[in-house]
Design a protein around this motif. Structure first.
Motif, PDB file in Angstrom:
ATOM      1  N   ALA A 127       0.853  -1.182   0.000  1.00 40.19           N
ATOM      2  CA  ALA A 127       0.000   0.000   0.000  1.00 40.19           C
ATOM      3  C   ALA A 127       0.890   1.233   0.000  1.00 40.19           C
ATOM      4  O   ALA A 127       1.954   1.249   0.627  1.00 40.19           O
ATOM      5  CB  ALA A 127      -0.920   0.013   1.213  1.00 40.19           C
ATOM      6  N   GLN A 128       0.441   2.247  -0.717  1.00 42.66           N
ATOM      7  CA  GLN A 128       1.163   3.507  -0.785  1.00 42.66           C
ATOM      8  C   GLN A 128       0.218   4.641  -0.420  1.00 42.66           C
ATOM      9  O   GLN A 128      -0.926   4.681  -0.883  1.00 42.66           O
ATOM     10  CB  GLN A 128       1.728   3.737  -2.184  1.00 42.66           C
ATOM     11  N   PHE A 129       0.696   5.549   0.414  1.00 43.95           N
ATOM     12  CA  PHE A 129      -0.118   6.667   0.884  1.00 43.95           C
ATOM     13  C   PHE A 129       0.617   7.974   0.580  1.00 43.95           C
ATOM     14  O   PHE A 129       1.824   8.083   0.800  1.00 43.95           O
ATOM     15  CB  PHE A 129      -0.374   6.536   2.385  1.00 43.95           C
ATOM     16  N   ASN A 130      -0.130   8.953   0.078  1.00 45.95           N
ATOM     17  CA  ASN A 130       0.470  10.220  -0.316  1.00 45.95           C
ATOM     18  C   ASN A 130      -0.400  11.379   0.154  1.00 45.95           C
ATOM     19  O   ASN A 130      -1.625  11.298   0.133  1.00 45.95           O
ATOM     20  CB  ASN A 130       0.618  10.315  -1.836  1.00 45.95           C
ATOM     21  N   GLN A 131       0.262  12.441   0.535  1.00 44.25           N
ATOM     22  CA  GLN A 131      -0.432  13.664   0.900  1.00 44.25           C
ATOM     23  C   GLN A 131      -1.058  14.270  -0.349  1.00 44.25           C
ATOM     24  O   GLN A 131      -0.376  14.499  -1.340  1.00 44.25           O
ATOM     25  CB  GLN A 131       0.592  14.619   1.501  1.00 44.25           C
ATOM     26  N   GLN A 132      -2.363  14.500  -0.339  1.00 40.52           N
ATOM     27  CA  GLN A 132      -3.054  15.037  -1.519  1.00 40.52           C
ATOM     28  C   GLN A 132      -3.581  16.447  -1.308  1.00 40.52           C
ATOM     29  O   GLN A 132      -4.243  16.994  -2.179  1.00 40.52           O
ATOM     30  CB  GLN A 132      -4.232  14.124  -1.879  1.00 40.52           C
ATOM     31  N   ASP A 133      -3.321  17.015  -0.160  1.00 38.71           N
ATOM     32  CA  ASP A 133      -3.807  18.352   0.131  1.00 38.71           C
ATOM     33  C   ASP A 133      -2.658  19.345   0.033  1.00 38.71           C
ATOM     34  O   ASP A 133      -1.567  19.098   0.549  1.00 38.71           O
ATOM     35  CB  ASP A 133      -4.429  18.412   1.529  1.00 38.71           C
TER      36      ASP A 133
END
Length: 241
Positions: A127-133
């Protein structure tokens, strides 16, 4: 004569088994399969208040336009989004085209994504998580992996935080599970939920190979036993004058 035929068949079967490549792994991908319907490709989405998991039930009236969403019944957030068109900004949120976007609720509702194993086996997943804000100063989201065995207690394992210092997080494991067990992640929020949009990808693969050597050995022995029995019957059959 028949014994020679069976022997040749056994040898040929053994050669085929040795030459047979392992079949391709079964791949499950949350992003590509997301259609705002619970259970599609064995993925489930919902909210987590620290005690219990509540599945999302609504896929209309998305709080962001230009997306397909799945959300709770009582409010627009928490939600999971997938951009429908071109990459663009919705307020301070970048609607990327290669990942899902999770947004927590205003109070204690985190977002979870889970995969329910359709069959028992060993799954490799990442799983990969990224800041989108774009308001990075207010983004500090904790990522927690969970494992929920069928009929057992849910286990939680914190794997990291996505924030200004680390805007991206990649994690993955290999786990042997039973059919019905659930593997997934909880995406929480910081004190201000307005700027906590987090992009994520979640995929799993289940390797599917040829039968175990012991299974093939039993099959080959079975061919030999059948051949021996037929040869014995042939020998015991009375000859015609």
């Amino acid at each position: 004569m028949f014994h020679k035929i069976v022997t040749r068949l056994m040898l040929a079967l053994g050669s085929v088994v040795l030459a047979m490549p392992a079949s391709a792994a079964t791949v499950y991908d949350a992003f590509s399969s997301f259609n705002a319907v619970q259970g599609t490709n064995n993925f489930v989405y919902g909210s987590f208040d620290g005690v219990s998991f509540t599945p999302f039930t609504q896929n209309t009236n998305c709080v962001i336009s230009g997306v397909t969403c799945l959300r709770g019944a009582s409010a627009d957030l928490p939600s999971v989004f997938k951009a429908d068109g071109t990459q663009e900004a919705a307020g301070t949120v970048l609607l990327a085209l290669d990942r899902l976007i999770a947004h927590p609720g205003q109070f204690a509702d985190s977002v979870y994504i889970g995969f329910v194993a359709p069959v028992a086996g060993t799954y490799s997943y990442s799983a990969q998580f990224n800041q989108q804000d774009s308001n990075t100063a207010q983004h500090s989201v904790g990522i927690t992996e969970f494992f929920a065995p069928g009929g057992g207690s849910t286990q939680l394992f914190r794997v990291g935080v996505v924030n200004q210092a680390r805007p991206g997080l990649l994690t993955g494991f290999t786990q042997t599970v039973r059919a019905g067990d659930t593997i997934g992640y909880v995406i929480d929020k910081n004190g201000s939920f307005f700027n906590d949009s987090t992009g994520f990808n979640f995929s799993l693969s289940l390797a599917a190979g040829v039968p175990e050597p012991a299974t093939w050995a039993m099959m080959i022995v079975g061919f030999g036993l059948v051949g021996g029995a037929m040869r014995t019957r042939a020998a015991a059959r009375p000859r015609l004058a």
